[in-house]
Write a protein that holds these residues in place. Sequence first.
Motif, PDB file in Angstrom:
ATOM      1  N   VAL A   1       1.707  13.283  -8.454  1.00  0.00           N
ATOM      2  CA  VAL A   1       2.134  12.026  -8.986  1.00  0.00           C
ATOM      3  C   VAL A   1       3.446  11.844  -9.004  1.00  0.00           C
ATOM      4  N   SER A   2       4.176  12.624  -7.970  1.00  0.00           N
ATOM      5  CA  SER A   2       5.897  12.403  -7.856  1.00  0.00           C
ATOM      6  C   SER A   2       6.052  11.050  -7.456  1.00  0.00           C
ATOM      7  N   HIS A   3       7.457  10.841  -7.715  1.00  0.00           N
ATOM      8  CA  HIS A   3       8.078   9.315  -7.412  1.00  0.00           C
ATOM      9  C   HIS A   3       7.155   8.263  -7.601  1.00  0.00           C
ATOM     10  N   ASN A   4       7.062   8.205  -9.121  1.00  0.00           N
ATOM     11  CA  ASN A   4       6.687   7.087  -9.488  1.00  0.00           C
ATOM     12  C   ASN A   4       7.292   6.560 -10.819  1.00  0.00           C
ATOM     13  N   HIS A   5       7.004   5.984 -11.681  1.00  0.00           N
ATOM     14  CA  HIS A   5       7.780   5.551 -12.996  1.00  0.00           C
ATOM     15  C   HIS A   5       6.860   6.112 -14.546  1.00  0.00           C
TER      16      HIS A   5
ATOM     17  N   ALA B   1      -8.684  17.025  -5.590  1.00  0.00           N
ATOM     18  CA  ALA B   1      -7.536  16.711  -5.170  1.00  0.00           C
ATOM     19  C   ALA B   1      -7.242  15.397  -5.434  1.00  0.00           C
ATOM     20  N   LEU B   2      -5.832  14.876  -5.947  1.00  0.00           N
ATOM     21  CA  LEU B   2      -5.537  13.672  -6.697  1.00  0.00           C
ATOM     22  C   LEU B   2      -4.216  13.318  -6.226  1.00  0.00           C
ATOM     23  N   ASP B   3      -4.153  12.556  -5.234  1.00  0.00           N
ATOM     24  CA  ASP B   3      -2.546  12.297  -4.878  1.00  0.00           C
ATOM     25  C   ASP B   3      -2.093  10.569  -4.990  1.00  0.00           C
ATOM     26  N   LEU B   4      -1.381  10.351  -5.917  1.00  0.00           N
ATOM     27  CA  LEU B   4      -0.933   9.262  -6.400  1.00  0.00           C
ATOM     28  C   LEU B   4       0.477   8.871  -6.162  1.00  0.00           C
ATOM     29  N   SER B   5       1.145   9.896  -5.461  1.00  0.00           N
ATOM     30  CA  SER B   5       2.546   9.895  -5.091  1.00  0.00           C
ATOM     31  C   SER B   5       3.222   8.724  -4.325  1.00  0.00           C
ATOM     32  N   GLN B   6       4.379   8.437  -4.419  1.00  0.00           N
ATOM     33  CA  GLN B   6       5.134   7.469  -3.886  1.00  0.00           C
ATOM     34  C   GLN B   6       4.450   6.093  -4.335  1.00  0.00           C
ATOM     35  N   ASN B   7       4.447   5.750  -5.601  1.00  0.00           N
ATOM     36  CA  ASN B   7       3.963   4.294  -5.921  1.00  0.00           C
ATOM     37  C   ASN B   7       4.853   3.990  -6.912  1.00  0.00           C
ATOM     38  N   LYS B   8       4.705   3.053  -7.908  1.00  0.00           N
ATOM     39  CA  LYS B   8       5.194   2.438  -8.599  1.00  0.00           C
ATOM     40  C   LYS B   8       4.556   2.513 -10.091  1.00  0.00           C
ATOM     41  N   LEU B   9       3.740   3.406 -10.167  1.00  0.00           N
ATOM     42  CA  LEU B   9       2.792   3.710 -11.627  1.00  0.00           C
ATOM     43  C   LEU B   9       3.769   3.918 -12.900  1.00  0.00           C
ATOM     44  N   SER B  10       3.231   3.585 -13.953  1.00  0.00           N
ATOM     45  CA  SER B  10       4.006   3.555 -15.082  1.00  0.00           C
ATOM     46  C   SER B  10       2.965   4.021 -16.209  1.00  0.00           C
ATOM     47  N   ARG B  11       3.767   4.213 -17.403  1.00  0.00           N
ATOM     48  CA  ARG B  11       3.203   4.850 -18.655  1.00  0.00           C
ATOM     49  C   ARG B  11       3.091   6.266 -18.279  1.00  0.00           C
TER      50      ARG B  11
END
Length: 512
Positions: A401-405, A374-384
């Motif tokens: 990875v929802s709600h990033n850039h 499980a990997l949850d990186l959602s609700q950040n400002k990650l890019s590329r």
Amino acid sequence: MLSKLKNLTDFQLSYNNRLSLLIYASTNATFPKFRLLGLNSCNLTHIPDFLQNQDELELLFLTNNKIHGPIPKWLWNMSKDTLEILALSQNLLTGFDLLPAVLPWSKMRILDLDSNMLQGSLPVPPPSTYIYLVSGNKLTGEIPPLICNLTSLRSLDLSDNNFSGGIPQCLTNLSSSLFVLNLRGNNLHGAIPQICTNTSSLRMIDLSENQLQGQIPRSLANCIMLEELVLGNNMTNDNFPSWLGSLPRLQVLILQSNLFHGAIGSPKTKFEFSKLHIIDLSHNHFTDVEFKAPRYSWEGAYTVSMTIMNKGLSREYEKTPDILTVIDLSSNKFYGEIPESIGDPKGIQALNLSNNALTGPIPTSLANLTLLEALDLSQNKLSREIPQQLVQLTFLAYFNVSHNHLTGPIPQGKQFATFPDTSFDGNPGLCGSPLSRACGNSEASPPAPSTPKQGSSSEFDWKIVLMGYGSGLVIGISTGYCLTAWKHEWFVKTFGRRQPKWRRKARRGHRG
């Protein structure tokens, strides 16, 4: 028939599934003088009246029946000079008839009233009591100071009631004998008292899910035997207690959902937090982490039941899995880039960094976490772009990875073919299945946002979070503890044989 067995002392009918014990009030039979009477799971609806005449009982088990109403007043006079274990847990008991100030059994060792509907004030057992369990009831009022007279007490579990007021300061009197203090899930308020003395024997302290305020008392540094400290879901307002790192046996530290703030400083020596296995720092106001990761083998003595967020769902574990590594630093104020060193420890199974302010790319080194589920990186400002190397994570069952850039094509194949479109919501620059936006169209991807300058002292620093690597780090959990071993130890010590089953399901408490 039983009335003819004049020499019968041990009678165990517990856990025979469909067996019901029928007791007729009109019978004139005289029962034998029992020493052990086991009637767990016998579909009893009331405490048998014939017990009024039992004056030699040492162990009485009435757990997991349908006994309802108040505990009758005659029970307090039953076997007053002999009773050592009384188990009334998992029934429908509602209260007490003429509750004495202190229960009268002079040789009491274990009193188990867990999981009933008991109301009113807390019964105070005799000073001889070793284990006292009253969790999962509706008891109210303050914790009486008389409880501090139980100088033989090893385990005190008053969790999941409605106790109010402060935690009695006199609990310090029990510090040298008490192993387990569980006050979780009440309405206790005020400051955490100075519980530990220089001779403290405490192994586990759980004060979570109350309304405790102020700072963590520095006297906890005297609890050199402490293995588990659970303070989650309070209003504790303090910096990270790095001084707890000096405790040589500390394995569990739960601080989630408080008002902790500031940076998490790095240990001064390589021995600090050297045994830490479970840590929860989520839902606070931490801004920076700088721990280095000690590598050691986990040899825990506890069976810990827990509920954790894993694969996007709340999942309950009856005990801590032998190899479970869950890192949850979600809902803090961490920002800066996630470093490539995150991929160094190969045993991580779940990683949650959601709801922070992390920037920059998703590290390609995450592909090294070959056991990641499980990997949850959602609700950040990650890019590329999402690294194509993540397709190699063949155990990955949850990905968000929802709600990033993020921009560019979504990796295709293997586990990525199973993730729903909601895993990628809120990234207008992403394209490809499962989204409806095809890649290669003329729509320009939005530019990647700027990131903080490298080297900023407040950036996310991953020197840290991997405390306990090699055995598993669990973060973001609510815990409970099991008392089964205590009961087993007492029964074997008394009778020299295997203990009958007390429960069908593990109870909250400590496993000694």
